[in-house]
Design an enzyme around this catalytic site. Structure first.
Site, PDB file in Angstrom:
ATOM      1  N   ASN A  40     -24.976 -15.694  20.083  1.00  0.00           N
ATOM      2  CA  ASN A  40     -26.152 -16.557  19.833  1.00  0.00           C
ATOM      3  C   ASN A  40     -25.964 -17.968  20.161  1.00  0.00           C
ATOM      4  OD1 ASN A  40     -27.772 -14.412  18.520  1.00  0.00           O
ATOM      5  ND2 ASN A  40     -26.858 -14.733  16.458  1.00  0.00           N
ATOM      6  N   LYS A  42     -24.303 -18.992  22.693  1.00  0.00           N
ATOM      7  CA  LYS A  42     -24.380 -18.867  24.158  1.00  0.00           C
ATOM      8  C   LYS A  42     -25.754 -18.876  24.438  1.00  0.00           C
ATOM      9  CE  LYS A  42     -19.875 -16.739  24.549  1.00  0.00           C
ATOM     10  NZ  LYS A  42     -18.952 -15.399  24.670  1.00  0.00           N
ATOM     11  N   GLN A  86     -18.886  -9.135  26.430  1.00  0.00           N
ATOM     12  CA  GLN A  86     -18.461  -9.849  25.203  1.00  0.00           C
ATOM     13  C   GLN A  86     -17.449  -8.919  24.715  1.00  0.00           C
ATOM     14  OE1 GLN A  86     -19.562 -12.920  23.824  1.00  0.00           O
ATOM     15  NE2 GLN A  86     -17.887 -12.463  22.572  1.00  0.00           N
ATOM     16  N   LEU A  87     -16.030  -9.402  24.434  1.00  0.00           N
ATOM     17  CA  LEU A  87     -14.945  -9.036  24.062  1.00  0.00           C
ATOM     18  C   LEU A  87     -14.638  -9.442  22.429  1.00  0.00           C
ATOM     19  CD1 LEU A  87     -12.554  -9.251  27.115  1.00  0.00           C
ATOM     20  CD2 LEU A  87     -14.141  -7.342  26.442  1.00  0.00           C
ATOM     21  N   ASP A 111     -16.728 -15.453  33.438  1.00  0.00           N
ATOM     22  CA  ASP A 111     -15.612 -15.373  32.549  1.00  0.00           C
ATOM     23  C   ASP A 111     -14.431 -15.777  33.124  1.00  0.00           C
ATOM     24  OD1 ASP A 111     -16.047 -16.031  29.711  1.00  0.00           O
ATOM     25  OD2 ASP A 111     -16.324 -13.664  29.152  1.00  0.00           O
ATOM     26  N   ARG A 159       0.496 -17.401  26.163  1.00  0.00           N
ATOM     27  CA  ARG A 159       0.564 -16.718  27.429  1.00  0.00           C
ATOM     28  C   ARG A 159      -0.410 -15.493  27.610  1.00  0.00           C
ATOM     29  NH1 ARG A 159       6.542 -13.734  26.596  1.00  0.00           N
ATOM     30  NH2 ARG A 159       6.030 -13.029  24.583  1.00  0.00           N
ATOM     31  N   PRO A 258     -12.836 -26.871  13.434  1.00  0.00           N
ATOM     32  CA  PRO A 258     -13.432 -26.433  14.524  1.00  0.00           C
ATOM     33  C   PRO A 258     -14.127 -27.789  15.262  1.00  0.00           C
ATOM     34  CG  PRO A 258     -14.664 -25.995  12.405  1.00  0.00           C
ATOM     35  CD  PRO A 258     -13.507 -26.675  12.262  1.00  0.00           C
ATOM     36  N   GLY A 259     -14.927 -27.295  16.398  1.00  0.00           N
ATOM     37  CA  GLY A 259     -15.793 -28.504  16.904  1.00  0.00           C
ATOM     38  C   GLY A 259     -15.042 -29.200  18.235  1.00  0.00           C
ATOM     39  N   GLY A 262     -14.120 -25.159  21.466  1.00  0.00           N
ATOM     40  CA  GLY A 262     -15.193 -23.915  21.195  1.00  0.00           C
ATOM     41  C   GLY A 262     -16.285 -24.355  21.792  1.00  0.00           C
ATOM     42  N   SER A 373     -48.334   5.209  65.648  1.00  0.00           N
ATOM     43  CA  SER A 373     -47.038   5.412  65.006  1.00  0.00           C
ATOM     44  C   SER A 373     -45.769   4.544  65.775  1.00  0.00           C
ATOM     45  CB  SER A 373     -46.460   6.740  64.816  1.00  0.00           C
ATOM     46  OG  SER A 373     -47.478   7.545  63.858  1.00  0.00           O
TER      47      SER A 373
END
Length: 921
Positions: A40, A42, A86-87, A111, A159, A258-259, A262, A373
């Site tokens: 949502n 995205k 989407q994973l 991605d 890694r 957050p912020g 992301g 033709s």
């Protein structure tokens, strides 16, 4: 800032390329709450920027094959410039995530998770790959600090393939000295303390302590972790991998969680999508095909048609499909050189503007034909391979009757052919065989129904038509329609009265009114009149019948005029096969066969994709007779082609016989039902045919041409141009510009060809050009193609010749007088009776499809030129109600041709070693 910049870039793209928008697809398997939240975010960002985003959601029962099929479709969709899977994949079936991410086309892998993009990044090819969005966002944040990356010491903790590993590569190729650490690094605090740039993606809450950090370092925290917090309503709060409160005292820049990272990850996904769209625009012009054309190797003298065809190596048909913008799931392959195209493409392209619509027709021909033709194919080869226009040819499928008779194939000729021509001329994908089966099912149903009605009581018939299954009777949909037609508004089989049962079960067909015949796709004169029902099991019920050739079946005409499965089924139901003894029409719906016909024809309705010698695409679909039917390829093929070529492209279709027949029906019947409007008429003329119309000796197939046709004779040509003039007038009568293509033969002189061009222009043609495409391929039709391009830009005021609401006789008279040049018409008694019957039955408002000789503008094949003052005799009128026209019969003709003394099949053979077809086609 990133979003604002991207929004402006998208605006600039759409201004430069109207109708274009960057496209993003997000493929989700299952219904995880966290995935829904991320998706949502995205979708919201895409909408804000102006990206067209599409969320494809598969259920958690999806298999690996389901996901791969969806990815293949998105890979081939030109409207999708980037897409992500989407994973994690939330499926209860085992799915190999690595296999899924690697199935995404690298040029759309925004991605950056495929092995190809990862490999390019690790190799330093940053301008030729997509970088995973989180590392790309981290790099953008570092740049925003203004700190020079080159020469700095960078430490990456983590890694993973998604963040840690690509972040290491990205910093390295931006000239930082990079150390990768992880949870097992024993000197982690020491390594962190050396970092000018620290990127943490370990997935462990507050693992990196503030005191470890070098003063003034840039800290990028990619972690998202949940820790207990009793002060929160949820009982937990989100923290990163870095102890933020202490780290911010040491760092010069730090991302919050957050912020921080992301939103940048989402912004970078949008940026990669816009970058992919820009690359697409650099590589492809919107609406312009990227197509590989075949180079011809011309030989003189020109070899036989089949030699030329077999010397060509056609492109794989799936490549042709991809080149013209078809998706893999819209194409059904029939080997390497043929495919059927799903009708769903029309829905996908419904908002795409149509291209230019061109119909190829001809003057009144000799029995040898004048090369319509060949000209059709030459024109599309010129427009496509030489002028690089999107162009499709749409042609009829030939019957095997003429192929094995005297005419041979119908794939064009010389260096202008549909290939492989032996596939084109023979079974193709089985459409004609499907029509044979469907037609003969109706014929069998007619005789079976009459037999059962003669030998059974009402109740016995009813018990068979509406059987009890497990003690329950039920009407089928088609039986409900019959009841409604009879005015019986009941759905319970047990509720019918005896009178209603009698009306329901008895069609009471009058054998003398049966118009439906059996068919066969072979010329066989001995089936023109037969007696059926001679077995003792038929209890003395016999009648005279006949076989027609398959392409004369009304089912073929329905196929050619239908605009979809539903319309085809309705047309089948309306087909009138006979009348009852009370004079009421009996239809296929009354017989109960409509659904069965649709099942038999469900694949035949899909157009067949092939290609020309020079690699331009061709739809081969339907092949109705040009006398008792309208003689044009299918409406569906034209509609799909017009969408595929786009507004600046061309679709070239061919109308059977001369302009007085095929073109008139193309306009008044095909265009009336399709709603399509033509832009240009190409009228094919030859010196040979004009000499015949000027009074030259008879031209007979299989007989050498008299010297009048092989030596210069300007007088004959000039006199014969009366036919050319009339056919030009016929085309202009419909308000469409006319380009005359003078198809040059080796026996024609320059003076003769120039004379024809001059006459054509004086008669009102938009242009007239000499063509040598038979010997030179598309190159020989370049002037024609350029003339067609110019004509397509000229004003056009297309109109029908008549209003269908006019009385039947008036419509026939208009065609006879305006198109043929007749003084009047004469209806013989049988025709007069049919006019009254069809008008009473409600069929009087159907278009008219004249069944007339193609060898003259009049009814007499011996009358050449442009005769006038004659009265056109109409001996009978018949109805193709399902197809949607009445066809008056002018003169005599057979719907089952016979084989000549020396048929073409004498020369046809198969090489048992190579499998190649040899002989004269």
């Amino acid at each position: 800032q990133v979003r604002d910049r991207l929004k402006q870039q998208v605006i600039e793209m759409t201004e430069k390329f109207p109708g274009f928008r960057p496209g993003l697809a997000i493929l989700q398997v299952g219904n995880r709450d966290d995935s829904n939240l991320y998706i949502n975010m995205k979708l919201k960002a895409a909408a804000e920027i102006g990206i067209s985003a599409n969320h494809i959601k598969l259920p958690n029962t999806a298999t690996e094959a389901d996901v791969l099929k969806c990815i293949a479709s998105l890979n081939s969709d030109p409207a999708v410039h980037g897409f992500i899977v989407q994973l994690p994949l939330d499926s209860n079936k085992p799915i190999n995530t690595e296999k899924i991410t690697n199935a995404v086309a690298p040029e759309k892998d925004v991605d950056g998770l495929s092995s190809i993009n990862a490999g390019k990044l690790s190799r330093g090819d940053l301008g030729d790959c997509f970088i995973p969005c989180t590392p790309k966002g981290c790099m953008e944040l570092i740049r925003q600090t203004g700190v020079q990356v080159a020469g700095k010491r960078a430490v990456v903790i983590g890694r993973s393939k998604i963040v840690g590993a690509p972040m290491h590569d990205l910093l390295l190729w931006n000239n930082a000295t990079v150390t990768t650490c992880h949870s097992k690094t024993s000197t982690l605090a020491e390594e962190v303390g050396k970092a000018d740039i620290l990127v943490v993606a370990a997935g462990r809450a507050e693992m990196v302590k503030g005191e470890w950090i070098k003063p003034g370092a840039i800290v990028i925290d990619c972690g998202i972790n949940h820790v207990p917090d009793s002060t929160k309503a949820s009982g937990k709060r989100v923290v990163g991998d870095v102890a933020y409160s202490s780290a911010k005292e040491k760092a010069s820049f730090i991302t919050p969680v957050p912020g921080g990272v992301g939103p940048m990850t989402v912004a970078m996904l949008m940026q990669s999508t816009v970058e992919s769209a820009q690359r697409f625009l650099e590589k492809f012009q919107p609406g312009k095909w990227t197509i590989q054309y075949n180079q011809l190797t011309l030989k003189m003298p020109v070899p036989s048609d089949i030699e030329i065809s077999q010397s060509c190596m056609p492109k794989p048909i799936d490549q042709v499909a991809k080149e013209v913008g078809l998706f893999p799931d819209e194409v059904e392959l029939y080997g390497q050189t043929k495919a059927k195209v799903q009708l769903s493409v029309l829905k996908r392209l419904q908002n795409q503007p149509d291209g230019k619509y061109v119909v190829v027709t001809g003057i009144t021909p000799t029995p040898l034909g004048e090369g319509k033709s060949t000209t059709t194919v030459g024109l599309v080869q010129a427009l496509g391979a030489h002028l690089h226009q999107n162009v499709f040819a749409c042609v009829r499928q030939p019957s095997q009757g003429p192929t094995f008779g005297i005419k041979g194939g119908a794939a064009g000729g010389g260096y202008c052919q549909v290939v492989p021509m032996e596939e084109f001329n023979l079974h193709l994908t089985g459409d004609i065989h499907a029509i044979t089966a469907a037609n003969n099912l109706v014929a069998a149903a007619i005789d079976a129904r009459m037999f059962h009605e003669l030998t059974q009581s009402d109740q016995a018939l009813y018990n068979r038509l509406v059987p009890s299954v497990n003690g329950v009777r039920k009407f089928s949909d088609i039986q409900i329609r019959r009841l409604q037609k009879l005015g019986i508004n009941k759905t319970d089989p047990m509720a019918l009265t005896k009178e209603e049962i009698n009306a329901f079960v008895r069609l009471d067909i009058d054998p003398g009114t049966i118009t439906w015949q059996r068919v066969l796709d072979t010329n066989d004169r001995f089936l023109r009149k037969i007696t059926i029902g001679q077995s003792v099991t038929e209890k003395g019920f016999s009648r005279t019948a006949q076989f027609d050739i398959t392409v004369s079946s009304e089912i073929m005409a329905v196929l050619a005029l239908a605009d979809g499965l539903e319309d085809m089924k309705k047309r089948f139901g309306r087909m009138v096969v006979a009348c009852s003894k009370k004079g009421q029409p009996v239809t296929a719906d009354d017989l109960g066969v409509t659904g069965a016909l649709a099942v038999l024809m469900k694949d035949a309705i899909k157009p067949n994709l092939m290609q020309t010698l020079e690699g331009t695409p061709v739809f081969v679909h339907a092949g109705p007779f040009a006398n008792i039917a309208h003689g044009n390829s299918s409406v569906l093929a034209d509609k799909i082609a017009l969408k595929l070529v786009g507004k600046d492209g061309f679709v070239v279709t061919e109308a059977g016989f001369g302009a007085d027949i095929g073109m008139e029906k193309f306009f008044n019947i095909k265009c009336r039902y399709s709603g399509l409007r033509p832009h240009v008429v190409v009228l094919v003329a030859t010196v040979r045919a004009l000499k015949m119309h000027g009074g030259g000796p008879a031209v007979t197939a299989g007989v050498p041409l008299p010297k009048e046709y092989t030596e210069e004779n300007l007088q004959l040509v000039a006199k014969g141009c009366s036919n050319l003039n009339k056919q030009i007038q016929n085309a202009r009568m419909f308000g469409v510009p006319v380009v005359v293509a003078v198809n040059a033969f080796k026996t024609d002189t320059k003076a003769e060809l120039a004379l024809v061009v001059q006459h054509a222009k004086e008669a009102g043609a938009f242009d007239a050009v000499e063509c040598t495409h038979w010997a030179e391929g598309g190159k020989g039709a370049l002037a024609l193609a350029q003339a067609v391009q110019r004509a397509s830009q000229a004003p056009s005021n297309f109109r029908f010749l008549y209003n269908v609401e006019l009385p039947v006789v008036d419509k026939i008279r208009l065609i006879a007088q305006q198109v043929y040049g007749a003084k009047d018409i004469e209806l013989l008694p049988e025709a007069q009776e049919k006019v009254a019957v069809y008008t009473k039955q409600g069929f009087g408002n159907l278009p008219i499809c004249m069944a007339k000789t193609h060898l003259s503008l009049s009814h007499d094949p011996e009358q050449k030129g442009a005769p006038t003052g004659f009265v056109l005799p109409i001996r009978d009128i018949r109805a193709s109600v399902g197809a949607g026209f009445l066809y008056p019969l002018v003169g005599t003709m057979s719907t089952m041709p016979g084989l000549p003394t020396r048929p073409c099949f004498y020369d046809i053979d198969l090489d048992p070693v190579s499998g190649e077809v040899n002989g004269l086609f």
